[in-house]
Motif scaffolding. Structure first.
Motif, short mmCIF file in Angstrom:
data_model
loop_
_atom_site.label_atom_id
_atom_site.label_comp_id
_atom_site.label_asym_id
_atom_site.label_seq_id
_atom_site.Cartn_x
_atom_site.Cartn_y
_atom_site.Cartn_z
N PHE A 36 0.61 -1.30 0.58
CA PHE A 36 0.25 -0.08 0.21
C PHE A 36 1.44 1.06 0.12
O PHE A 36 1.52 1.32 0.27
CB PHE A 36 -0.83 -0.15 1.41
N LYS A 37 0.19 2.08 -0.44
CA LYS A 37 0.66 3.37 -0.54
C LYS A 37 0.06 4.71 0.39
O LYS A 37 -1.30 4.78 1.09
CB LYS A 37 1.50 4.30 -1.59
N LEU A 38 0.51 5.81 1.06
CA LEU A 38 -0.58 7.39 1.21
C LEU A 38 -1.40 7.43 0.21
O LEU A 38 -0.93 7.77 -1.10
CB LEU A 38 0.80 8.08 1.71
N SER A 39 -2.35 7.42 0.34
CA SER A 39 -2.88 8.10 -0.66
C SER A 39 -3.35 9.53 -0.27
O SER A 39 -2.99 10.36 -1.75
CB SER A 39 -4.46 7.97 -0.86
N SER A 40 -3.62 10.41 0.24
CA SER A 40 -3.76 11.61 1.50
C SER A 40 -3.55 11.63 2.18
O SER A 40 -3.31 11.29 3.55
CB SER A 40 -4.28 12.77 0.22
N LEU A 41 -2.26 12.90 2.78
CA LEU A 41 -2.69 13.54 4.17
C LEU A 41 -3.19 14.85 4.56
O LEU A 41 -2.28 16.06 3.53
CB LEU A 41 -0.74 13.63 4.96
N ASN A 42 -4.60 15.00 4.83
CA ASN A 42 -5.10 16.42 4.86
C ASN A 42 -5.70 16.56 6.06
O ASN A 42 -5.56 16.03 6.85
CB ASN A 42 -6.63 16.24 4.24
N GLY A 43 -5.66 17.52 6.71
CA GLY A 43 -7.07 17.91 8.19
C GLY A 43 -7.85 19.16 7.87
O GLY A 43 -8.10 18.82 6.92
N ARG A 44 -9.19 18.29 8.34
CA ARG A 44 -9.94 18.81 8.50
C ARG A 44 -10.51 19.27 9.83
O ARG A 44 -10.88 18.37 10.93
CB ARG A 44 -11.41 17.88 8.40
N ASP A 45 -11.41 20.74 10.01
CA ASP A 45 -12.56 20.42 11.33
C ASP A 45 -13.38 21.53 11.36
O ASP A 45 -13.67 22.07 10.08
CB ASP A 45 -12.26 20.82 12.32
N ALA A 46 -15.12 21.06 11.12
CA ALA A 46 -16.23 21.40 11.64
C ALA A 46 -16.35 22.49 12.35
O ALA A 46 -16.26 22.70 12.95
CB ALA A 46 -17.63 20.21 11.82
N ILE A 47 -16.62 23.57 10.91
CA ILE A 47 -17.37 24.89 12.01
C ILE A 47 -17.96 24.89 12.95
O ILE A 47 -18.83 23.61 12.95
CB ILE A 47 -17.23 25.88 11.36
N PRO A 48 -17.77 25.98 13.79
CA PRO A 48 -19.19 25.65 14.85
C PRO A 48 -20.85 25.96 14.13
O PRO A 48 -20.38 26.87 13.50
CB PRO A 48 -19.57 27.00 15.97
N GLY A 49 -21.75 24.62 14.14
CA GLY A 49 -22.72 24.65 13.39
C GLY A 49 -22.89 23.79 12.07
O GLY A 49 -23.77 23.83 11.75
N GLU A 50 -21.91 22.92 11.95
CA GLU A 50 -21.80 22.78 10.66
C GLU A 50 -21.02 21.24 10.96
O GLU A 50 -20.62 20.66 12.64
CB GLU A 50 -21.16 23.37 9.83
N GLY A 51 -20.79 20.96 9.84
CA GLY A 51 -19.82 19.59 9.72
C GLY A 51 -20.82 17.83 9.53
O GLY A 51 -20.36 16.59 9.45
N LEU A 52 -21.94 18.18 9.49
CA LEU A 52 -22.43 16.40 9.26
C LEU A 52 -23.09 16.14 7.98
O LEU A 52 -22.77 16.65 6.70
CB LEU A 52 -24.05 17.36 8.82
#
Length: 259
Positions: free
Chosen positions: A111-127
């Motif tokens: 296998f190999k790395l496909s991607s390295l990312n960051g994510r955070d849902a802002i207040p009131g969002e993210g669903l």
């Protein structure tokens, strides 16, 4: 000219990165097989967490509206992409031996790395609707992708923690084949609730999705996503690789990046 040693198989790369046969407990292996996920606690130290938080916010401020554009931007969230090339502090994320052992256990091949990312849902969002990170899959088909969630902030029942539906990685098809509304709560869903510094590794064929951030604070995470070596990467690492990254990383890391 410097001649760099080359690695030709995943087993050699894993060994050089500290993956040993006993690095996963039987309980952890069983969790990946039966439920489709496992959570490791106390993976990141307080010093590492503080450094990652500072770097995360530094990149957000620097990139502004362009943050995440290399791969994906998402309404209601802040996103970062191509973190392999955005600081030495991220090297330990995609090369962590326990996470790599879990990924290898799931994929059972190179296998190999496909991607390295960051994510955070802002207040009131993210669903997010329940989804799998792959197209339609047959019940007896091998697994193709595996993801890890690095908790830069604590995941709670209120701040948008990821939900998973245990065992669904073994089902054929996709969530929409079974659910009238994949965005609705599922009776069998489990929230990954854990302290900052924990890492959740899940078979990416498992139904999962972000939940609503009902707090006034960010819920930051990193996603180190892997794919079987015969498939394309989400972010073509060879195309994006910067010289300072190439000069810094080990032969085993280069093998994981497929560069």
């Amino acid at each position: 000219m410097t001649i760099r040693p080359k690695i030709s198989k995943i087993e050699e790369a894993l060994q050089q990165l500290g993956v040993t046969p006993d690095i996963l407990s039987q309980e952890e292996r069983d969790g990946l097989d039966h439920d489709g996920y496992v959570v490791f606690t106390d993976v990141l130290s307080p010093v590492q967490l503080e450094g990652l938080r500072e770097k995360y916010e530094e990149l957000m401020a620097r990139e502004g509206m362009n943050a995440g554009k290399e791969l994906h931007q998402e309404h209601g969230t802040r996103r970062l992409s191509d973190l392999v090339n955005k600081g030495e502090i991220f090297d330990a994320i995609y090369t962590h031996p326990k996470v790599l052992a879990a990924v290898h256990h799931v994929l059972q091949r190179d296998f190999k790395l496909s991607s390295l990312n960051g994510r955070d849902a802002i207040p009131g969002e993210g669903l997010q609707a329940l989804h799998a990170d792959w197209g339609t899959r047959e019940a007896d088909e091998q697994f193709h992708v595996c993801n890890s969630i690095w908790l830069i902030d604590e995941f709670t029942t209120e701040n948008g923690a990821t939900r998973v539906v245990p065992g669904t990685h073994r089902l054929a098809g996709s969530p929409s084949d079974y659910l009238d509304d994949p965005a609705a709560p599922h009776p069998d869903e489990v929230l990954i609730v854990a302290p900052a510094g924990s890492v959740g590794v899940f078979n990416s064929h498992l139904w999962h999705g972000g939940t609503l951030n009902r707090t006034t604070h960010p819920r930051r995470a990193l996603h180190s996503y892997y794919t079987a070596r015969e498939h394309r990467q989400q972010l073509e690492q060879a195309e994006y690789l910067r010289k300072r990254t190439d000069d810094r990383i080990s032969p085993a890391a280069r093998y994981l990046l497929d560069v």
